[in-house]
Design a protein around this motif. Sequence first.
Motif, PDB file in Angstrom:
ATOM      1  N   ALA A   3       0.821  -1.209   0.000  1.00 13.31           N
ATOM      2  CA  ALA A   3       0.000   0.000   0.000  1.00 13.31           C
ATOM      3  C   ALA A   3       0.855   1.259   0.000  1.00 13.31           C
ATOM      4  CB  ALA A   3      -0.931  -0.007   1.213  1.00 13.31           C
ATOM      5  N   VAL A   4       1.928   1.269   0.764  1.00 12.64           N
ATOM      6  CA  VAL A   4       2.812   2.450   0.820  1.00 12.64           C
ATOM      7  C   VAL A   4       3.467   2.686  -0.539  1.00 12.64           C
ATOM      8  CG1 VAL A   4       4.945   3.348   1.822  1.00 12.64           C
ATOM      9  CG2 VAL A   4       3.223   2.313   3.302  1.00 12.64           C
ATOM     10  N   ILE A   5       3.965   1.612  -1.162  1.00 12.12           N
ATOM     11  CA  ILE A   5       4.597   1.756  -2.480  1.00 12.12           C
ATOM     12  C   ILE A   5       3.580   2.225  -3.511  1.00 12.12           C
ATOM     13  CG2 ILE A   5       5.753   0.519  -4.347  1.00 12.12           C
ATOM     14  CD1 ILE A   5       6.987  -1.295  -2.245  1.00 12.12           C
ATOM     15  N   GLY A   6       2.365   1.646  -3.480  1.00 12.45           N
ATOM     16  CA  GLY A   6       1.344   2.015  -4.459  1.00 12.45           C
ATOM     17  C   GLY A   6       0.773   3.392  -4.255  1.00 12.45           C
ATOM     18  N   GLU A   7       0.811   3.889  -3.024  1.00  7.44           N
ATOM     19  CA  GLU A   7       0.210   5.186  -2.733  1.00  7.44           C
ATOM     20  C   GLU A   7       1.193   6.338  -2.854  1.00  7.44           C
ATOM     21  OE1 GLU A   7      -2.885   7.842  -1.579  1.00  7.44           O
ATOM     22  OE2 GLU A   7      -2.828   5.829  -2.437  1.00  7.44           O
ATOM     23  N   TYR A   8       2.440   6.113  -2.523  1.00  6.51           N
ATOM     24  CA  TYR A   8       3.401   7.211  -2.467  1.00  6.51           C
ATOM     25  C   TYR A   8       4.573   7.031  -3.435  1.00  6.51           C
ATOM     26  CZ  TYR A   8       0.900   8.235   1.862  1.00  6.51           C
ATOM     27  OH  TYR A   8      -0.084   8.515   2.781  1.00  6.51           O
ATOM     28  N   ILE A   9       5.302   5.939  -3.324  1.00  7.72           N
ATOM     29  CA  ILE A   9       6.552   5.798  -4.070  1.00  7.72           C
ATOM     30  C   ILE A   9       6.295   5.568  -5.553  1.00  7.72           C
ATOM     31  CG2 ILE A   9       8.707   4.513  -4.233  1.00  7.72           C
ATOM     32  CD1 ILE A   9       8.384   3.759  -1.301  1.00  7.72           C
ATOM     33  N   GLY A  10       5.410   4.609  -5.884  1.00  7.49           N
ATOM     34  CA  GLY A  10       5.157   4.280  -7.281  1.00  7.49           C
ATOM     35  C   GLY A  10       4.636   5.442  -8.114  1.00  7.49           C
ATOM     36  N   PRO A  11       3.533   6.116  -7.694  1.00  6.15           N
ATOM     37  CA  PRO A  11       3.030   7.245  -8.487  1.00  6.15           C
ATOM     38  C   PRO A  11       4.042   8.367  -8.648  1.00  6.15           C
ATOM     39  CG  PRO A  11       1.360   6.496  -6.949  1.00  6.15           C
ATOM     40  CD  PRO A  11       2.615   5.769  -6.597  1.00  6.15           C
ATOM     41  N   ALA A  12       4.772   8.689  -7.580  1.00  6.54           N
ATOM     42  CA  ALA A  12       5.768   9.764  -7.674  1.00  6.54           C
ATOM     43  C   ALA A  12       6.871   9.389  -8.653  1.00  6.54           C
ATOM     44  CB  ALA A  12       6.354  10.058  -6.296  1.00  6.54           C
ATOM     45  N   ALA A  13       7.344   8.143  -8.606  1.00  9.85           N
ATOM     46  CA  ALA A  13       8.394   7.710  -9.528  1.00  9.85           C
ATOM     47  C   ALA A  13       7.888   7.671 -10.968  1.00  9.85           C
ATOM     48  CB  ALA A  13       8.913   6.333  -9.113  1.00  9.85           C
ATOM     49  N   SER A  14       6.655   7.249 -11.160  1.00  7.00           N
ATOM     50  CA  SER A  14       6.089   7.199 -12.514  1.00  7.00           C
ATOM     51  C   SER A  14       5.987   8.598 -13.122  1.00  7.00           C
ATOM     52  CB  SER A  14       4.714   6.537 -12.468  1.00  7.00           C
ATOM     53  OG  SER A  14       4.127   6.502 -13.753  1.00  7.00           O
ATOM     54  N   MET A  46      -4.310   6.641  -4.580  1.00  3.79           N
ATOM     55  CA  MET A  46      -5.722   6.632  -4.208  1.00  3.79           C
ATOM     56  C   MET A  46      -6.237   8.044  -3.964  1.00  3.79           C
ATOM     57  SD  MET A  46      -6.247   3.229  -1.834  1.00  3.79           S
ATOM     58  CE  MET A  46      -4.800   3.463  -0.808  1.00  3.79           C
ATOM     59  N   ARG A  47      -5.398   8.883  -3.389  1.00  6.52           N
ATOM     60  CA  ARG A  47      -5.816  10.273  -3.152  1.00  6.52           C
ATOM     61  C   ARG A  47      -6.049  11.004  -4.470  1.00  6.52           C
ATOM     62  NH1 ARG A  47      -0.830  12.312  -0.212  1.00  6.52           N
ATOM     63  NH2 ARG A  47       0.040  10.877  -1.748  1.00  6.52           N
ATOM     64  N   ALA A  48      -5.140  10.820  -5.426  1.00  3.63           N
ATOM     65  CA  ALA A  48      -5.300  11.474  -6.727  1.00  3.63           C
ATOM     66  C   ALA A  48      -6.530  10.941  -7.456  1.00  3.63           C
ATOM     67  CB  ALA A  48      -4.042  11.273  -7.574  1.00  3.63           C
ATOM     68  N   LEU A  49      -6.757   9.631  -7.357  1.00  7.29           N
ATOM     69  CA  LEU A  49      -7.936   9.045  -7.995  1.00  7.29           C
ATOM     70  C   LEU A  49      -9.220   9.590  -7.383  1.00  7.29           C
ATOM     71  CD1 LEU A  49      -6.810   5.324  -8.375  1.00  7.29           C
ATOM     72  CD2 LEU A  49      -7.429   6.859 -10.246  1.00  7.29           C
ATOM     73  N   ALA A  50      -9.250   9.682  -6.052  1.00  9.81           N
ATOM     74  CA  ALA A  50     -10.450  10.197  -5.383  1.00  9.81           C
ATOM     75  C   ALA A  50     -10.721  11.640  -5.788  1.00  9.81           C
ATOM     76  CB  ALA A  50     -10.290  10.084  -3.870  1.00  9.81           C
ATOM     77  N   ARG A  51      -9.669  12.454  -5.877  1.00  8.78           N
ATOM     78  CA  ARG A  51      -9.849  13.853  -6.279  1.00  8.78           C
ATOM     79  C   ARG A  51     -10.348  13.943  -7.719  1.00  8.78           C
ATOM     80  NH1 ARG A  51      -4.875  14.724  -3.415  1.00  8.78           N
ATOM     81  NH2 ARG A  51      -3.756  14.612  -5.398  1.00  8.78           N
ATOM     82  N   TYR A  52      -9.776  13.114  -8.599  1.00  8.97           N
ATOM     83  CA  TYR A  52     -10.173  13.184 -10.002  1.00  8.97           C
ATOM     84  C   TYR A  52     -11.587  12.660 -10.207  1.00  8.97           C
ATOM     85  CZ  TYR A  52      -9.641  13.220 -15.048  1.00  8.97           C
ATOM     86  OH  TYR A  52      -9.802  13.487 -16.378  1.00  8.97           O
ATOM     87  N   ILE A  53     -11.965  11.650  -9.443  1.00 16.30           N
ATOM     88  CA  ILE A  53     -13.346  11.157  -9.517  1.00 16.30           C
ATOM     89  C   ILE A  53     -14.313  12.263  -9.098  1.00 16.30           C
ATOM     90  CG2 ILE A  53     -14.993   9.552  -8.445  1.00 16.30           C
ATOM     91  CD1 ILE A  53     -12.719   7.500  -8.374  1.00 16.30           C
ATOM     92  N   GLY A  54     -13.967  12.994  -8.043  1.00 18.42           N
ATOM     93  CA  GLY A  54     -14.800  14.125  -7.638  1.00 18.42           C
ATOM     94  C   GLY A  54     -14.906  15.185  -8.714  1.00 18.42           C
ATOM     95  N   GLU A  86     -13.100   4.795 -10.903  1.00 24.83           N
ATOM     96  CA  GLU A  86     -13.609   4.127  -9.715  1.00 24.83           C
ATOM     97  C   GLU A  86     -13.079   2.697  -9.641  1.00 24.83           C
ATOM     98  OE1 GLU A  86     -17.729   4.393  -8.633  1.00 24.83           O
ATOM     99  OE2 GLU A  86     -17.970   6.253  -9.745  1.00 24.83           O
ATOM    100  N   LEU A  87     -13.024   2.026 -10.783  1.00 22.15           N
ATOM    101  CA  LEU A  87     -12.484   0.668 -10.818  1.00 22.15           C
ATOM    102  C   LEU A  87     -11.008   0.670 -10.417  1.00 22.15           C
ATOM    103  CD1 LEU A  87     -12.925  -2.308 -11.469  1.00 22.15           C
ATOM    104  CD2 LEU A  87     -12.379  -1.798 -13.853  1.00 22.15           C
ATOM    105  N   ALA A  88     -10.250   1.649 -10.913  1.00 19.37           N
ATOM    106  CA  ALA A  88      -8.841   1.748 -10.547  1.00 19.37           C
ATOM    107  C   ALA A  88      -8.683   2.018  -9.053  1.00 19.37           C
ATOM    108  CB  ALA A  88      -8.162   2.852 -11.354  1.00 19.37           C
ATOM    109  N   ILE A 117      -7.459  -0.377  -3.574  1.00 20.74           N
ATOM    110  CA  ILE A 117      -7.855  -0.714  -2.205  1.00 20.74           C
ATOM    111  C   ILE A 117      -7.684  -2.208  -1.942  1.00 20.74           C
ATOM    112  CG2 ILE A 117      -9.811  -0.809  -0.611  1.00 20.74           C
ATOM    113  CD1 ILE A 117     -10.847   1.768  -1.929  1.00 20.74           C
ATOM    114  N   PHE A 118      -8.094  -3.046  -2.902  1.00 16.69           N
ATOM    115  CA  PHE A 118      -8.073  -4.487  -2.691  1.00 16.69           C
ATOM    116  C   PHE A 118      -6.712  -5.119  -2.971  1.00 16.69           C
ATOM    117  CE2 PHE A 118     -12.741  -4.224  -2.930  1.00 16.69           C
ATOM    118  CZ  PHE A 118     -13.080  -5.104  -1.923  1.00 16.69           C
TER     119      PHE A 118
END
Length: 361
Positions: free
Chosen positions: A116-127, A250-258, A271-273, A278-279
């Motif tokens: 979760a930490v890699i997917g939420e912070y490290i991965g998106p920033a590196a991408s 997840m934070r960026a996805l939630a903001r963009y969905i809004g 929403e699927l992403a 989450i899962f």
Amino acid sequence: MIKLLLRYLAAEIALCTGFALLAFTGLFVFFDLLGDLGNIGKGAYRFIDVVIYVLFSMPGHVYELLPVATLIGGIFAISTLAANSELTVMRASGVSILRLTGWLASIGVVFALLTAVIGEYIGPAASKAGNRYRVQATKEVLVGDFQSGIWVKDGKQIANISAMNPDMTLDKLRIYEFAESQRLARIIDARGAQFDEARRDWALRGSTVTDFPADQTRVAVSAVDELHWKTSVNPDMLAVLMVKPQDMSMRALARYIGHLRDNAQDTARYELALWTKIFYPVACISMMLIALPFALLQRRSGNVGIRVFLGILLGVGFNFLSQVMGHLGALYRLPPPLAAGLPTLLLISLAAVVLWRQEKQ
């Protein structure tokens, strides 16, 4: 004694998982390196730039591979313990199947948190950093990412783009045009823009042009219904900057969905992403639990290689099912929690059934 056994089991699983993750990540990085060699020579893109870009992609691969590496590492570690009769000693010391399952679940939680930490912070920033670096090297255009949006420099123009939509239209952009003497000559504000394939430029809508004359006598402001922006910045270049939904946090996805909901746009893909994000870490727990039945079967067969091979097939099957459910969820408008969580729930159910049958025997 119990804590000592738990620490020993966790250390063995962590070591084997680390080796499996290193091997798989190295393989993916090698193929990425081969695939990107064809871009050498575009702009200022060199071999060292290929290496740097591929290194930026490593956290994303680690995120994708960590559940599978957890399964492989767990199978190898527990099967080795069973082959060396260490698992039998643990059982004789009072460690029941239920307690062993609880230990593996707790170890899986640690790997899930790491995922979760890699997917939420490290991965998106590196991408995002890797995409920006690649655009700068191949297109020779300066790109920055700030809270105010994306900044693009093209010759004597600097453009600020507030948002890029999935159809590659632009929202709320401001273009600064400079004269030869680095003097600000014009500012163009537009509500949006769409790329004109015939003219190979951007058609601006709702434009307001502010001209600053050289003599600085009077600033002229005018509204223009139809205006075209001549620039080398094209949709292909911007597509590189637009991070894929699966690479977003997840934070960026939630903001963009809004944002999409506020503008009455379709949110199903994002929403699927989000629900997949989450899962996905929970898969580490199910992977760890499914590793135990392989070790219990080890009592009847000493071939660890077969267990690892079956584990690889199971991990590949899990990833394949996750991708299939993602496509089916988008195609048939399935509820995002169901489409994203079904592969993980099926894996947990499989682990529970196999453990129950093993315990009954």
